[in-house]
Design a protein around this motif. Structure first.
Motif, PDB file in Angstrom:
ATOM      1  N   GLU A 147      50.531 -24.997   7.242  1.00  0.00           N
ATOM      2  CA  GLU A 147      50.961 -25.444   8.563  1.00  0.00           C
ATOM      3  C   GLU A 147      52.303 -25.999   8.736  1.00  0.00           C
ATOM      4  O   GLU A 147      52.822 -27.051   8.779  1.00  0.00           O
ATOM      5  N   ARG A 148      53.081 -24.886   8.595  1.00  0.00           N
ATOM      6  CA  ARG A 148      54.761 -25.136   8.899  1.00  0.00           C
ATOM      7  C   ARG A 148      55.210 -23.816   9.808  1.00  0.00           C
ATOM      8  O   ARG A 148      54.515 -22.964   9.825  1.00  0.00           O
ATOM      9  N   SER A 149      56.195 -24.254  10.258  1.00  0.00           N
ATOM     10  CA  SER A 149      56.908 -23.089  11.139  1.00  0.00           C
ATOM     11  C   SER A 149      58.309 -22.471  10.591  1.00  0.00           C
ATOM     12  O   SER A 149      59.100 -23.465   9.960  1.00  0.00           O
ATOM     13  N   ILE A 150      58.518 -21.479  10.909  1.00  0.00           N
ATOM     14  CA  ILE A 150      60.157 -20.624  10.550  1.00  0.00           C
ATOM     15  C   ILE A 150      60.472 -20.291  11.820  1.00  0.00           C
ATOM     16  O   ILE A 150      59.770 -19.239  12.492  1.00  0.00           O
ATOM     17  N   VAL A 151      61.665 -20.881  11.930  1.00  0.00           N
ATOM     18  CA  VAL A 151      62.162 -20.316  13.327  1.00  0.00           C
ATOM     19  C   VAL A 151      63.349 -19.519  12.934  1.00  0.00           C
ATOM     20  O   VAL A 151      64.409 -19.792  12.422  1.00  0.00           O
ATOM     21  N   ILE A 152      63.369 -18.311  13.499  1.00  0.00           N
ATOM     22  CA  ILE A 152      64.631 -17.350  13.145  1.00  0.00           C
ATOM     23  C   ILE A 152      65.674 -17.385  14.604  1.00  0.00           C
ATOM     24  O   ILE A 152      65.010 -17.043  15.725  1.00  0.00           O
ATOM     25  N   ASP A 153      66.619 -17.898  14.431  1.00  0.00           N
ATOM     26  CA  ASP A 153      67.744 -17.768  15.491  1.00  0.00           C
ATOM     27  C   ASP A 153      68.572 -16.508  15.165  1.00  0.00           C
ATOM     28  O   ASP A 153      69.129 -16.332  14.109  1.00  0.00           O
ATOM     29  N   CYS A 154      68.820 -15.754  16.085  1.00  0.00           N
ATOM     30  CA  CYS A 154      69.547 -14.714  16.284  1.00  0.00           C
ATOM     31  C   CYS A 154      70.836 -14.512  17.361  1.00  0.00           C
ATOM     32  O   CYS A 154      70.332 -14.699  18.527  1.00  0.00           O
ATOM     33  N   ASP A 155      71.923 -14.805  17.014  1.00  0.00           N
ATOM     34  CA  ASP A 155      73.155 -15.139  17.856  1.00  0.00           C
ATOM     35  C   ASP A 155      74.113 -13.947  17.684  1.00  0.00           C
ATOM     36  O   ASP A 155      74.553 -13.623  16.690  1.00  0.00           O
ATOM     37  N   VAL A 156      74.109 -12.942  19.014  1.00  0.00           N
ATOM     38  CA  VAL A 156      75.050 -11.877  18.935  1.00  0.00           C
ATOM     39  C   VAL A 156      76.320 -12.370  19.117  1.00  0.00           C
ATOM     40  O   VAL A 156      76.782 -12.922  20.064  1.00  0.00           O
ATOM     41  N   LEU A 157      77.080 -11.884  18.153  1.00  0.00           N
ATOM     42  CA  LEU A 157      78.623 -12.370  17.940  1.00  0.00           C
ATOM     43  C   LEU A 157      79.386 -11.200  18.720  1.00  0.00           C
ATOM     44  O   LEU A 157      80.382 -11.458  19.357  1.00  0.00           O
ATOM     45  N   GLN A 158      78.891 -10.099  18.584  1.00  0.00           N
ATOM     46  CA  GLN A 158      79.417  -8.709  19.176  1.00  0.00           C
ATOM     47  C   GLN A 158      78.476  -7.735  19.375  1.00  0.00           C
ATOM     48  O   GLN A 158      77.885  -7.265  18.520  1.00  0.00           O
ATOM     49  N   ALA A 159      78.510  -7.132  20.649  1.00  0.00           N
ATOM     50  CA  ALA A 159      77.467  -6.147  20.946  1.00  0.00           C
ATOM     51  C   ALA A 159      78.018  -4.821  21.292  1.00  0.00           C
ATOM     52  O   ALA A 159      78.996  -4.649  22.067  1.00  0.00           O
ATOM     53  N   ASP A 160      77.528  -3.705  20.330  1.00  0.00           N
ATOM     54  CA  ASP A 160      77.799  -2.460  20.917  1.00  0.00           C
ATOM     55  C   ASP A 160      76.524  -1.619  20.637  1.00  0.00           C
ATOM     56  O   ASP A 160      76.355  -0.335  19.883  1.00  0.00           O
ATOM     57  N   GLY A 161      75.422  -2.277  21.239  1.00  0.00           N
ATOM     58  CA  GLY A 161      74.277  -1.423  21.169  1.00  0.00           C
ATOM     59  C   GLY A 161      73.439  -1.785  19.996  1.00  0.00           C
ATOM     60  O   GLY A 161      73.960  -1.990  18.992  1.00  0.00           O
ATOM     61  N   GLY A 162      71.977  -1.807  20.128  1.00  0.00           N
ATOM     62  CA  GLY A 162      71.068  -2.210  19.074  1.00  0.00           C
ATOM     63  C   GLY A 162      70.934  -3.536  18.689  1.00  0.00           C
ATOM     64  O   GLY A 162      70.812  -3.877  17.636  1.00  0.00           O
ATOM     65  N   THR A 163      71.267  -4.495  19.600  1.00  0.00           N
ATOM     66  CA  THR A 163      71.194  -6.004  19.399  1.00  0.00           C
ATOM     67  C   THR A 163      69.717  -6.344  18.720  1.00  0.00           C
ATOM     68  O   THR A 163      69.668  -7.149  17.954  1.00  0.00           O
ATOM     69  N   ARG A 164      68.935  -5.893  19.577  1.00  0.00           N
ATOM     70  CA  ARG A 164      67.528  -6.364  19.082  1.00  0.00           C
ATOM     71  C   ARG A 164      67.087  -5.733  17.733  1.00  0.00           C
ATOM     72  O   ARG A 164      66.481  -6.308  17.017  1.00  0.00           O
ATOM     73  N   CYS A 165      67.473  -4.377  17.533  1.00  0.00           N
ATOM     74  CA  CYS A 165      67.128  -3.855  16.355  1.00  0.00           C
ATOM     75  C   CYS A 165      67.621  -4.562  14.869  1.00  0.00           C
ATOM     76  O   CYS A 165      67.049  -4.794  14.058  1.00  0.00           O
ATOM     77  N   ALA A 166      69.093  -4.859  15.337  1.00  0.00           N
ATOM     78  CA  ALA A 166      69.893  -5.437  14.282  1.00  0.00           C
ATOM     79  C   ALA A 166      69.366  -7.021  13.930  1.00  0.00           C
ATOM     80  O   ALA A 166      69.199  -7.323  12.994  1.00  0.00           O
ATOM     81  N   SER A 167      68.802  -7.499  15.101  1.00  0.00           N
ATOM     82  CA  SER A 167      68.263  -8.795  14.833  1.00  0.00           C
ATOM     83  C   SER A 167      66.966  -8.962  14.213  1.00  0.00           C
ATOM     84  O   SER A 167      66.897  -9.872  13.302  1.00  0.00           O
ATOM     85  N   ILE A 168      66.106  -8.057  14.566  1.00  0.00           N
ATOM     86  CA  ILE A 168      64.991  -7.773  13.438  1.00  0.00           C
ATOM     87  C   ILE A 168      65.113  -7.542  12.048  1.00  0.00           C
ATOM     88  O   ILE A 168      64.587  -8.164  11.309  1.00  0.00           O
ATOM     89  N   THR A 169      66.238  -6.786  11.834  1.00  0.00           N
ATOM     90  CA  THR A 169      66.346  -6.281  10.563  1.00  0.00           C
ATOM     91  C   THR A 169      66.999  -7.324   9.780  1.00  0.00           C
ATOM     92  O   THR A 169      66.746  -7.675   8.483  1.00  0.00           O
ATOM     93  N   GLY A 170      68.073  -7.977  10.457  1.00  0.00           N
ATOM     94  CA  GLY A 170      68.571  -9.384   9.650  1.00  0.00           C
ATOM     95  C   GLY A 170      67.928 -10.293   9.714  1.00  0.00           C
ATOM     96  O   GLY A 170      67.932 -11.112   8.749  1.00  0.00           O
ATOM     97  N   GLY A 171      66.969 -10.637  10.755  1.00  0.00           N
ATOM     98  CA  GLY A 171      66.008 -11.566  10.858  1.00  0.00           C
ATOM     99  C   GLY A 171      65.261 -11.737   9.611  1.00  0.00           C
ATOM    100  O   GLY A 171      64.646 -12.696   9.198  1.00  0.00           O
ATOM    101  N   TRP A 172      64.616 -10.373   9.129  1.00  0.00           N
ATOM    102  CA  TRP A 172      63.678 -10.181   8.001  1.00  0.00           C
ATOM    103  C   TRP A 172      64.536 -10.983   6.820  1.00  0.00           C
ATOM    104  O   TRP A 172      63.934 -11.584   5.894  1.00  0.00           O
ATOM    105  N   VAL A 173      65.701 -10.760   6.673  1.00  0.00           N
ATOM    106  CA  VAL A 173      66.500 -11.017   5.480  1.00  0.00           C
ATOM    107  C   VAL A 173      66.681 -12.452   5.581  1.00  0.00           C
ATOM    108  O   VAL A 173      66.251 -13.179   4.401  1.00  0.00           O
ATOM    109  N   ALA A 174      66.933 -13.075   6.541  1.00  0.00           N
ATOM    110  CA  ALA A 174      67.010 -14.743   6.582  1.00  0.00           C
ATOM    111  C   ALA A 174      65.490 -15.252   6.436  1.00  0.00           C
ATOM    112  O   ALA A 174      65.373 -16.460   5.583  1.00  0.00           O
TER     113      ALA A 174
END
Length: 238
Positions: A108-135
């Motif tokens: 009974e714990r939560s893990i919150v993944i925060d994805c903050d786009v510093l610079q956008a040049d397409g594919g921000t949601r895809c980068a967020s999922i890929t990097g979110g897994w690493v975090a």
């Protein structure tokens, strides 16, 4: 010829730097070409009210773009309210990550993944999922190092990549110049084992064919293999 000069099945360079936040239980800065997203994972010793007492945890995500992540300044959503796009993307990130997590093993714990786009040049949601897994992986490793888990709740890798039809040709990993003019835009979320988590595909002009969809899926699978390898290298070097 693609505006970037890349081959149809050629991805942008990918770099994942871990441990970029001293306070978060897990963090990374992922760069996919000129797209840069800061991903952090925060552990909370609680779950949403509807999960209390069920012995299950929760993984969720929040997503946002800094005002100058794009060519012209955007208003901060903290002032103007979250757009429908932002809400849709953060739900996608959460769904994608939960697909590879055993929520009962998390407790009974939560893990919150925060994805903050510093610079956008397409594919921000895809980068967020890929990097979110690493975090997320780093956060779970942090918990394991403190004997907080009886078993590993992380079942597999998950990553995401875009494909599309540009100038009548199927291409992989669209940047903004391609995404803004593509006849078809698609996002593929796929696990390390090859399981399909989610596919978002939209024809902006002419409908795409079954053959084009098959080629996009083939390109996406190859791209996911490369992204999973980048994830492995990132967590090994953490």
């Amino acid at each position: 010829m693609r505006p970037s000069g890349r081959k149809p099945d050629e991805m942008r360079p990918v770099a994942i730097e871990t441990g970029v936040s001293r306070h978060a239980e897990g963090s990374c800065l992922i760069s996919v070409g000129e797209t840069k997203v800061l991903c952090t994972a925060s552990l909370e010793e609680n779950v949403p009210g509807w999960l209390r007492g069920l012995g299950r945890g929760w993984v969720t995500a929040e997503y946002g773009m800094l005002p100058r992540a794009t060519g012209s300044r955007m208003r901060r959503e903290a002032k103007s309210g979250q757009s429908g796009r932002t809400q849709e993307i953060q739900r996608l990130i959460g769904r994608s990550l939960r697909a590879v997590v055993d929520l009962e093993a998390l407790g009974e714990r939560s893990i919150v993944i925060d994805c903050d786009v510093l610079q956008a040049d397409g594919g921000t949601r895809c980068a967020s999922i890929t990097g979110g897994w690493v975090a997320l992986k780093q956060c779970i490793d942090w918990m394991k190092a403190r004997d907080m888990l009886e078993s590993d709740p992380l079942k597999d890798h998950v990553a995401a990549i875009s494909c599309g039809v540009y100038g009548g040709q199927v291409i992989l990993d669209l940047d903004y110049a391609e995404d803004s003019e593509a006849e078809t835009d698609a996002n593929f979320v796929i696990t390390g084992a090859g399981g399909l988590v989610e596919i978002q595909a939209t024809a902006e002009e002419d409908p795409f064919t079954e053959e084009q969809f098959g080629e996009m899926l083939k390109f996406a699978r190859a791209g996911i293999t490369a992204l999973v390898q980048a994830q492995k290298q990132a967590v090994e070097s953490a």
